[in-house]
Design a protein around this motif. Structure first.
Motif, short mmCIF file in Angstrom:
data_model
loop_
_atom_site.label_atom_id
_atom_site.label_comp_id
_atom_site.label_asym_id
_atom_site.label_seq_id
_atom_site.Cartn_x
_atom_site.Cartn_y
_atom_site.Cartn_z
N LYS A 1 0.83 -1.20 0.00
CA LYS A 1 0.00 0.00 0.00
C LYS A 1 0.86 1.26 0.00
O LYS A 1 0.62 2.20 -0.76
N ALA A 2 1.88 1.27 0.85
CA ALA A 2 2.78 2.42 0.89
C ALA A 2 3.56 2.55 -0.42
O ALA A 2 3.83 3.65 -0.90
N ALA A 3 3.92 1.40 -1.02
CA ALA A 3 4.65 1.43 -2.28
C ALA A 3 3.82 2.07 -3.38
O ALA A 3 4.33 2.85 -4.20
N TYR A 4 2.53 1.76 -3.41
CA TYR A 4 1.65 2.38 -4.41
C TYR A 4 1.61 3.90 -4.21
O TYR A 4 1.60 4.66 -5.18
N LEU A 5 1.58 4.32 -2.96
CA LEU A 5 1.59 5.76 -2.68
C LEU A 5 2.89 6.40 -3.18
O LEU A 5 2.87 7.52 -3.72
N ALA A 6 4.01 5.70 -3.01
CA ALA A 6 5.29 6.24 -3.47
C ALA A 6 5.29 6.42 -4.99
O ALA A 6 5.79 7.43 -5.51
N LEU A 7 4.73 5.46 -5.71
CA LEU A 7 4.69 5.57 -7.18
C LEU A 7 3.73 6.68 -7.61
O LEU A 7 3.99 7.39 -8.59
N ILE A 8 2.63 6.83 -6.90
CA ILE A 8 1.70 7.93 -7.19
C ILE A 8 2.39 9.27 -6.97
O ILE A 8 2.25 10.21 -7.76
N ALA A 9 3.17 9.36 -5.89
CA ALA A 9 3.89 10.60 -5.58
C ALA A 9 4.88 10.94 -6.69
O ALA A 9 4.97 12.09 -7.13
N PHE A 10 5.63 9.93 -7.17
CA PHE A 10 6.58 10.20 -8.25
C PHE A 10 5.84 10.54 -9.53
O PHE A 10 6.30 11.36 -10.34
N GLY A 11 4.68 9.92 -9.75
CA GLY A 11 3.86 10.29 -10.90
C GLY A 11 3.44 11.75 -10.84
O GLY A 11 3.39 12.43 -11.87
N CYS A 12 3.14 12.24 -9.64
CA CYS A 12 2.81 13.66 -9.46
C CYS A 12 4.00 14.53 -9.83
O CYS A 12 3.85 15.59 -10.45
N TRP A 13 5.20 14.08 -9.44
CA TRP A 13 6.40 14.85 -9.79
C TRP A 13 6.59 14.90 -11.31
O TRP A 13 6.90 15.95 -11.87
N LEU A 14 6.39 13.75 -11.98
CA LEU A 14 6.53 13.72 -13.43
C LEU A 14 5.51 14.63 -14.11
O LEU A 14 5.84 15.37 -15.06
N PHE A 15 4.27 14.58 -13.65
CA PHE A 15 3.26 15.45 -14.25
C PHE A 15 3.57 16.91 -13.96
O PHE A 15 3.32 17.78 -14.82
N ASN A 16 4.10 17.18 -12.79
CA ASN A 16 4.48 18.55 -12.44
C ASN A 16 5.51 19.09 -13.43
O ASN A 16 5.52 20.29 -13.74
N TYR A 17 6.36 18.19 -13.92
CA TYR A 17 7.39 18.63 -14.87
C TYR A 17 6.88 18.63 -16.30
O TYR A 17 6.79 19.67 -16.95
N TYR A 18 6.49 17.46 -16.80
CA TYR A 18 6.09 17.37 -18.20
C TYR A 18 4.68 17.91 -18.44
O TYR A 18 4.47 18.75 -19.32
N GLY A 19 3.71 17.44 -17.68
CA GLY A 19 2.32 17.82 -17.93
C GLY A 19 2.06 19.30 -17.76
O GLY A 19 1.49 19.95 -18.64
N VAL A 20 2.49 19.84 -16.62
CA VAL A 20 2.23 21.26 -16.35
C VAL A 20 2.99 22.14 -17.33
O VAL A 20 2.45 23.12 -17.86
N ASN A 21 4.26 21.80 -17.59
CA ASN A 21 5.07 22.65 -18.47
C ASN A 21 4.56 22.66 -19.91
O ASN A 21 4.64 23.68 -20.60
N ILE A 22 4.05 21.52 -20.39
CA ILE A 22 3.68 21.41 -21.80
C ILE A 22 2.21 21.75 -22.05
O ILE A 22 1.88 22.45 -23.01
N PHE A 23 1.33 21.28 -21.14
CA PHE A 23 -0.10 21.38 -21.42
C PHE A 23 -0.80 22.50 -20.65
O PHE A 23 -1.94 22.83 -20.98
N VAL A 24 -0.16 23.05 -19.65
CA VAL A 24 -0.81 24.07 -18.82
C VAL A 24 -0.02 25.37 -18.92
O VAL A 24 1.20 25.36 -18.78
N THR A 25 -0.72 26.46 -19.16
CA THR A 25 -0.07 27.76 -19.26
C THR A 25 -0.05 28.44 -17.90
O THR A 25 -1.05 28.48 -17.19
N GLY A 26 1.12 28.94 -17.54
CA GLY A 26 1.25 29.63 -16.26
C GLY A 26 2.54 30.43 -16.24
O GLY A 26 3.29 30.48 -17.22
N LYS A 27 2.79 31.05 -15.11
CA LYS A 27 4.00 31.86 -14.98
C LYS A 27 5.28 31.04 -15.04
O LYS A 27 6.34 31.58 -15.30
#
Length: 360
Positions: free
Chosen positions: A328-354
């Motif tokens: 269960k904790a391992a799944y949370l760790a992978l979800i957390a790293f997925g959030c980091w990846l989306f924070n980099y690729y997803g937000v930078n490419i698909f979301v406009t912001g400062k």
């Protein structure tokens, strides 16, 4: 064209050449790691050693009990301090590694590590040349962030090897990921070296973004350990239940560290870098106050950085809670790293912001 502009252009070309050269060397390291795993699968030495290790532990326990039953005095070794690990883990010895205990497999593994060291040095030279060409920190856009990120990830891996940590099993996945990262960077994310968002002209570029890169690289190593833990744990569960693992599991998973070791590795890695990620968010808030006159504005990058922080905080809390350790904790760790990846690729490419990077 002025002399300074020509010099900067030449440095940028040198940087590009070095990055492509490092990709070529990483490719050689990739094939060397493949050879390590292939030749390692041909030996039973590792399995025999693991069986003997387990038998030795059992024999020592029997001898102690026999001495006690005979009225004698048993001399016990000092008890080991065992760190908290996943719930339900078994006392299983670590596998022999990718080389499988064979001379030829180990030779290819050493060649792979040597090639990785060379590729790392060449790639680091490319990052330095990029910095010299723009006369600033070499992470002002997604291309620069990507090439620096993979450089730091490899550097962290080599540092662990230098400290004699048993992490060579990461090598194949790491080199594969680095090649994918550099491939995307050079084909999709490439940006001319003279482009820079005005708000990034600050010494906070060195502080905030550098710590973000370090955190991402170390979080990646933790994610690899977590993913392999899930596979190895399933393998051990099947053995414990009397099942017969498939050929792939018998050939690959048995050579990995035990589920307990992988769980401990990923936990320590994530726990060690989490305070630095906290500092990264704080430093970003301070920089935002200097650049935009407010410390927090619910910009998409700020929001997802905080979501990533919450996800890792939940993982660390779950990892220390009896009912949420293990898978269960391992799944949370992978979800957390997925959030980091989306924070980099997803937000930078698909979301406009400062925080949108230059040229992307």
């Amino acid at each position: 064209m002025s002399l300074a502009a020509a010099t900067n252009e030449n440095l940028a070309n040198i940087s590009n050449t070095l990055i492509y050269s490092s990709m070529a060397v990483y490719t050689l390291a990739f094939f060397a790691h493949i050879a390590e795993w292939v030749f390692g699968s041909r030996s039973k030495v590792g399995r025999t050693a693991a069986a003997l290790s387990g038998s030795a532990t059992a024999d020592s326990t029997v001898k102690v009990k026999a001495a006690q039953n005979a009225g004698g005095t048993a001399v016990l070794d000092r008890p080991r301090i065992v760190t908290r690990s996943a719930a339900g883990t078994r006392d299983v010895p670590d596998g022999p590694g990718a080389a499988g205990g064979t001379f030829k497999g180990d030779l290819w593994g050493r060649i792979a590590v040597s090639l990785t060291v060379v590729a790392f040095a060449v790639q680091a030279g490319g990052v330095v040349a990029r910095a010299a060409s723009v006369q600033r920190a070499p992470w002002g856009n997604m291309y620069e962030f990507s090439i620096t990120f993979s450089t730091v990830a490899v550097g962290a891996y080599l540092l662990l090897l230098a400290l004699r940590k048993n992490v060579r099993w990461i090598g194949l996945l790491l080199v594969t990921t680095v090649l994918l990262d550099l491939g995307i960077a050079t084909t999709t994310l490439y940006t001319d070296s003279d482009q820079l968002v005005p708000a990034l002209h600050s010494y906070w570029l060195w502080i905030h973004v550098s710590t973000a890169i370090i955190c991402g690289a170390v979080f990646y190593l933790g994610a690899v350990g977590t993913l392999l833990y899930l596979f190895r744990d399933s393998y051990e569960n099947k053995l414990a239940g009397g099942g017969t693992p498939g050929r792939f599991a018998s050939s690959v998973l048995e050579r990995l560290p035990s589920a307990k070791s992988l769980d401990t590795f990923s936990y320590r890695i994530n726990a060690a870098v989490f305070p630095l990620w906290t500092f990264t968010i704080i430093a970003g808030a301070i920089w935002a106050g200097d650049a935009w006159g407010r410390y927090w504005g619910w910009d998409p990058k700020e929001v997802w950085s905080f979501i990533t922080w919450v996800a890792y905080a939940c993982y660390l809390h779950a990892r220390a809670t009896a009912g949420w350790k293990g898978r269960k904790a391992a799944y949370l760790a992978l979800i957390a790293f997925g959030c980091w990846l989306f924070n980099y690729y997803g937000v930078n490419i698909f979301v406009t912001g400062k925080h949108s990077y230059a040229g992307v």
